[in-house]
Motif scaffolding. Structure first.
Motif, PDB file in Angstrom:
ATOM      1  N   ALA A 128       0.874  -1.387  -0.025  1.00  0.00           N
ATOM      2  CA  ALA A 128      -0.580  -0.136  -0.292  1.00  0.00           C
ATOM      3  C   ALA A 128       0.665   1.062   0.243  1.00  0.00           C
ATOM      4  CB  ALA A 128      -0.662   0.135   1.317  1.00  0.00           C
ATOM      5  N   SER A 148      -1.414   5.412   3.468  1.00  0.00           N
ATOM      6  CA  SER A 148      -2.407   4.795   4.403  1.00  0.00           C
ATOM      7  C   SER A 148      -3.540   4.782   4.694  1.00  0.00           C
ATOM      8  CB  SER A 148      -1.631   5.393   6.293  1.00  0.00           C
ATOM      9  OG  SER A 148       0.007   4.873   6.025  1.00  0.00           O
ATOM     10  N   LEU A 155      -8.614  -0.572   4.825  1.00  0.00           N
ATOM     11  CA  LEU A 155      -8.603  -1.427   3.850  1.00  0.00           C
ATOM     12  C   LEU A 155     -10.329  -1.649   3.667  1.00  0.00           C
ATOM     13  CD1 LEU A 155      -6.936  -3.196   1.286  1.00  0.00           C
ATOM     14  CD2 LEU A 155      -8.129  -4.896   3.203  1.00  0.00           C
ATOM     15  N   ILE A 185      -8.540   1.516  -0.213  1.00  0.00           N
ATOM     16  CA  ILE A 185      -8.152   1.754   0.763  1.00  0.00           C
ATOM     17  C   ILE A 185      -9.166   2.671   0.726  1.00  0.00           C
ATOM     18  CG2 ILE A 185      -6.803   2.813   2.041  1.00  0.00           C
ATOM     19  CD1 ILE A 185      -4.402   1.026   0.489  1.00  0.00           C
ATOM     20  N   TYR A 244      -3.925   6.427  -5.571  1.00  0.00           N
ATOM     21  CA  TYR A 244      -3.274   4.676  -4.579  1.00  0.00           C
ATOM     22  C   TYR A 244      -4.388   4.188  -3.734  1.00  0.00           C
ATOM     23  CZ  TYR A 244       1.468   7.199  -5.958  1.00  0.00           C
ATOM     24  OH  TYR A 244       2.216   7.509  -7.192  1.00  0.00           O
ATOM     25  N   THR A 245      -5.040   5.065  -3.355  1.00  0.00           N
ATOM     26  CA  THR A 245      -5.963   4.039  -2.932  1.00  0.00           C
ATOM     27  C   THR A 245      -7.115   2.617  -3.165  1.00  0.00           C
ATOM     28  OG1 THR A 245      -8.069   5.719  -3.770  1.00  0.00           O
ATOM     29  CG2 THR A 245      -6.601   6.643  -1.378  1.00  0.00           C
ATOM     30  N   ILE A 277      -5.401  -0.377  -6.228  1.00  0.00           N
ATOM     31  CA  ILE A 277      -4.622  -0.971  -5.624  1.00  0.00           C
ATOM     32  C   ILE A 277      -4.546  -2.245  -6.603  1.00  0.00           C
ATOM     33  CG2 ILE A 277      -3.079  -2.390  -5.228  1.00  0.00           C
ATOM     34  CD1 ILE A 277      -2.999  -1.560  -2.278  1.00  0.00           C
ATOM     35  N   LEU A 291       0.597  -6.302   1.066  1.00  0.00           N
ATOM     36  CA  LEU A 291      -0.568  -7.303   0.721  1.00  0.00           C
ATOM     37  C   LEU A 291      -0.242  -8.243   0.688  1.00  0.00           C
ATOM     38  CD1 LEU A 291      -2.182  -3.600  -0.401  1.00  0.00           C
ATOM     39  CD2 LEU A 291      -2.045  -4.662   1.608  1.00  0.00           C
TER      40      LEU A 291
END
Length: 392
Positions: free
Chosen positions: A78, A81, A84, A104, A181-182, A184, A210
């Motif tokens: 990830a 931060s 999930l 995320i 980036y949230t 993937i 992950l």
């Protein structure tokens, strides 16, 4: 009285032990029938089975130990931060490049992006005001209605406003990246492993991966050969190191799977290192396989076999004829006089139940395959052709 009569009389004496009487009787029989002794001296030569050395076109191979390596493999970590929110694939699933794997929580990062857009609006408004102020100060300065210093301050304020706009735009780009980036996605086609987290866990750049993803087709098989083997490979395939990996000159490469079965695919050499490792005395090579059935697994140890480009005519004999002593490998040959000769030979690879003879034997010469324990070099034999002749 004859010697036979005397011995017979002694043999019939009751005073003699039974074993002596038997010995005497046998001696008498031998004396009375000299043909028996003569037959023992003229015993028939031992029977042996022979097979003729034969020639066959053989595509020679060099064998090595290799290890499979995926073309692409990666740990999915990830990059932002958060909690999930969703897992969109099952453990061990096949995925395509771009497939969504995890999500995320995006709300925080969407809010940050909205704030950065607002900052840009404010910076652009300040820039517009700074431009108006600079224009006013410039007109006043030209009419000697304001000092030069105020005009310079207005110009500096405009530059600051321009910098703030640039900074706001950069912050927006960063916020957009964080928001992206949230989600993937799979970086390439492959199969994922076991997912090590659960929905609701907090993930981030400092947390363990992950999941990992490995591409399965095509796949590499890496192997190393020592200096002597490398020279043998070049001699076998008839190429030089520079051309060994060229598509039209690459020799066929085959592998045996860990269970011993042969993969029904042919690979090709795609890489030959440019030097021999001084620590191991070996040179690294790499073959590529399509791996259509996914039978080659990343990290597996495999037997690698490299074929010569052209078959050669070789002399072969049954492995059953081969013997060894301190000097090396030899066979027992039956010559035209039916006499046994010991012949030391140089062998190559095995071909099924036969072995290649590189030196020491010619096509058509007969070697003993059965009855080896009953003969020795220099004796006559009664040779019969073995029931199953190799090469037929």
């Amino acid at each position: 009285m004859s010697l036979a009569s005397t011995l017979l009389k002694l043999g019939q004496s009751k005073a003699e032990p039974s074993f002596l009487r038997h010995a005497v009787a046998l001696t008498v029989i031998g004396l009375a029938h000299p043909a028996i002794a003569q037959d023992q001296d003229d015993a028939a030569p031992p029977k042996v089975s022979i097979a003729a050395a034969y020639t066959q076109e053989i595509t020679e191979e060099a064998a090595f130990i290799g290890r499979a390596e995926a073309l692409n493999k990666a740990d999915i970590v990830a990059r932002v931060s958060g909690f999930l929110e969703s897992q969109n694939v099952e453990d061990g699933a096949l995925v395509k490049q771009g497939d969504l794997l995890f999500t995320i929580e995006p709300d925080l990062y969407q809010a940050t992006l909205d704030a950065r857009n607002a900052d840009l609006d404010r910076a652009e408004a300040n820039l517009e005001l700074a431009k108006v102020e600079l224009t006013r100060k410039q007109e006043l300065y030209e009419r000697d209605a304001t000092p030069e210093s105020e005009r310079d301050i207005a110009r500096a304020n405009e530059l600051v406003a321009e910098a703030e706009v640039k900074a706001s735009k950069a912050a927006i780009q960063q916020a957009q990246l964080d928001l992206s980036y949230t989600e993937i996605h799979a970086p390439f086609d492959g199969r994922i492993g076991r997912v090590g987290i659960s929905v609701g866990d907090v993930v981030g750049p400092t947390n363990p991966p992950l999941v990992n993803i490995v591409s399965e087709a095509p796949i590499y098989v890496n192997f190393s050969v020592n200096e002597k083997q490398f020279t043998s490979v070049l001699e076998t395939v008839g190429e030089n190191p520079a051309s060994l990996a060229e598509s039209d000159k690459s020799p066929n490469v085959h592998i045996d799977l860990p269970n011993g079965t042969k993969l029904d695919e042919t690979g090709k050499i795609v890489f030959v290192d440019n030097r021999i490792d001084p620590l191991t005395g070996a040179i690294s090579m790499r073959a590529e396989f399509a791996n259509a059935k996914r039978l080659i697994v990343d990290g597996a140890f495999l037997n690698v076999r490299i074929e010569a480009l052209q078959p050669t005519l070789e002399v072969l004999i049954p492995q059953a004829a081969l013997q060894r002593d301190q000097r090396g490998e030899f066979v027992l040959v039956v010559n035209d006089q039916q006499m046994v000769e010991q012949r030391y030979i140089t062998t190559g690879n095995n071909e099924g139940t036969a072995v290649i003879v590189k030196d020491g034997l010619r096509e058509g010469e007969s070697v003993i395959v059965e009855g080896l324990q009953r003969v020795r070099p220099g004796v006559a034999v009664d040779a019969v052709v073995a029931s199953e002749q190799p090469g037929e």
